[in-house]
Write a protein that holds these residues in place. Structure first.
Motif, short mmCIF file in Angstrom:
data_model
loop_
_atom_site.label_atom_id
_atom_site.label_comp_id
_atom_site.label_asym_id
_atom_site.label_seq_id
_atom_site.Cartn_x
_atom_site.Cartn_y
_atom_site.Cartn_z
N ASP A 103 0.86 -1.40 -0.33
CA ASP A 103 -0.33 -0.13 -0.31
C ASP A 103 1.05 1.03 0.10
OD1 ASP A 103 0.88 -0.76 2.41
OD2 ASP A 103 -1.24 -0.09 3.39
N LYS A 104 1.95 1.13 -0.13
CA LYS A 104 3.11 2.18 -0.28
C LYS A 104 3.89 2.35 -1.70
CE LYS A 104 4.49 2.04 4.12
NZ LYS A 104 5.73 1.02 5.71
N VAL A 105 4.38 3.21 -1.29
CA VAL A 105 4.82 3.96 -3.59
C VAL A 105 6.71 4.11 -2.84
CG1 VAL A 105 4.76 4.74 -5.31
CG2 VAL A 105 2.50 4.50 -4.41
N VAL A 128 9.62 7.58 0.57
CA VAL A 128 8.72 6.19 0.48
C VAL A 128 6.99 7.50 0.59
CG1 VAL A 128 8.52 5.98 3.40
CG2 VAL A 128 7.16 4.71 1.43
N SER A 129 6.26 6.27 -0.27
CA SER A 129 4.82 7.71 -0.12
C SER A 129 3.31 6.45 0.54
CB SER A 129 4.28 8.03 -1.33
OG SER A 129 3.16 9.07 -1.07
N LYS A 134 1.26 10.82 -3.36
CA LYS A 134 0.59 12.30 -3.92
C LYS A 134 2.17 12.98 -3.20
CE LYS A 134 -4.21 12.73 -3.71
NZ LYS A 134 -5.13 13.13 -2.82
N THR A 135 2.92 12.73 -2.09
CA THR A 135 4.63 13.44 -1.24
C THR A 135 4.69 11.67 -0.83
OG1 THR A 135 2.76 13.49 0.41
CG2 THR A 135 2.37 15.56 -0.55
#
Length: 320
Positions: A103-105, A128-129, A134-135
């Motif tokens: 669930d992270k980017v 990591v987002s 978005k951020t």
């Protein structure tokens, strides 16, 4: 030979208002595909300061999935803050590559610092987002991939991939600085590192792509993906001198591999070149290939390495 049909320029940073940190450039596009839009990350610049110095920020633009020429949103703020005094990314975050991790980017980016004898040095950081990309928050104040005895400067252009359960980071590493008409110009080559966790990296410590146009050819933006039994790499390359115009400027090349280590270069198969006129008539560079709804697309930069935005091309036929 591949054949890319150019669709046109998609995003022009000069058309964005209300963001003084985003005045020009939309460099090194990288995508995340969502249900109804495609988020394209890029790097941009505000106006130069009183001394003519630039900084670089990273941002995103959301394109409608059904019509990628329709801009749905642009980042309100940079996705990453610049580093503090003396940190490796004090003066820029460019370029960026992203990948989903549960669930992270996760993002990998090049952090820029200024030097005295040459214009800059670069190392690769990670962030990591937790809000859907978005951020981002940096994993630390230092880089995850930095200079070493075999790679003494300019580690940049990260492109992160995951094959066979392992992380692969394709990047560029500086080989030398050349003085051209009194200006220091970097020469860099494409390399790779692997990791089990995406944080601790083992460098391959060899150049992946052989030179073609000259010994000091500079190579960048190694975008790698797997299709039909082998790995495909689209990248860009240029001459080491007087490369800011059409004659010696960036072009897009191609190589293939069966093991990610040994690559066969054949630029005649790249299938895309500069246009006769328009926004990409002098150079094309920083290719990013992605799949969307049964088609394969390439996002790329035009003249002046993306000063006026990025465009799209679609692959006609299939990757062999």
């Amino acid at each position: 030979m591949f054949h890319w049909k150019k669709l046109g320029k998609v995003f022009t940073p000069q058309e964005v208002t209300g963001r003084p940190w985003l005045m020009e450039f939309a460099q090194a596009p990288a995508t995340l595909v969502f249900d109804d839009f495609v988020r394209v990350y890029f790097s941009c610049r505000p106006s130069a300061d009183a001394n003519g110095h630039y900084v670089s920020y990273s941002a995103w633009v959301d394109l409608d999935r059904a019509d990628m020429f329709k801009v749905r949103a642009v980042a309100e703020q940079p996705i990453l803050s610049l580093g503090r005094l003396g940190e490796f990314d004090e003066f820029g975050t460019y370029p960026v590559s992203v990948t989903c991790e549960g669930d992270k980017v996760r993002a990998y980016y090049a952090g820029w610092t200024r030097c005295e004898s040459v214009p800059f040095n670069v190392a690769i950081g990670a962030a990591v987002s937790r809000d859907g990309g978005k951020t981002f928050e940096k994993l630390g104040t230092g880089p995850v991939l930095s200079y070493s005895p075999d790679e003494p400067f300019v580690l940049s252009g990260p492109k992160v991939r995951r094959f066979h359960g392992r992380w692969q980071l394709f990047y560029i590493a500086g080989r030398k600085w050349k003085l051209v008409d009194g200006r220091a110009e970097p020469v860099y080559k494409i390399r790779m590192a692997t990791s089990e966790d995406g944080i601790h990296w083992k460098k391959l410590n060899c150049d992946l792509i052989p030179n073609r146009i000259e010994e000091d050819e500079a190579q960048a933006s190694p975008d790698v993906f797997y299709a039909n039994g082998k790995y495909h790499m689209f990248f860009c390359y240029r001459y080491s001198s007087h490369f800011r115009g059409k004659q010696n400027g960036y072009r897009i090349g191609y190589a293939s591999s069966t093991d990610l280590v040994s690559w066969v270069r054949d630029d005649s198969k790249a299938g895309i070149d500069v246009s006769e006129q328009g926004w990409d008539a002098e150079m094309i560079s920083y290719p990013h290939v992605f799949e969307l709804d049964g088609k394969t697309y390439m996002a790329y930069l035009g003249d002046q390495v993306g000063r006026y935005g990025f465009g799209l091309a679609v692959l006609e036929g299939r990757l062999e």
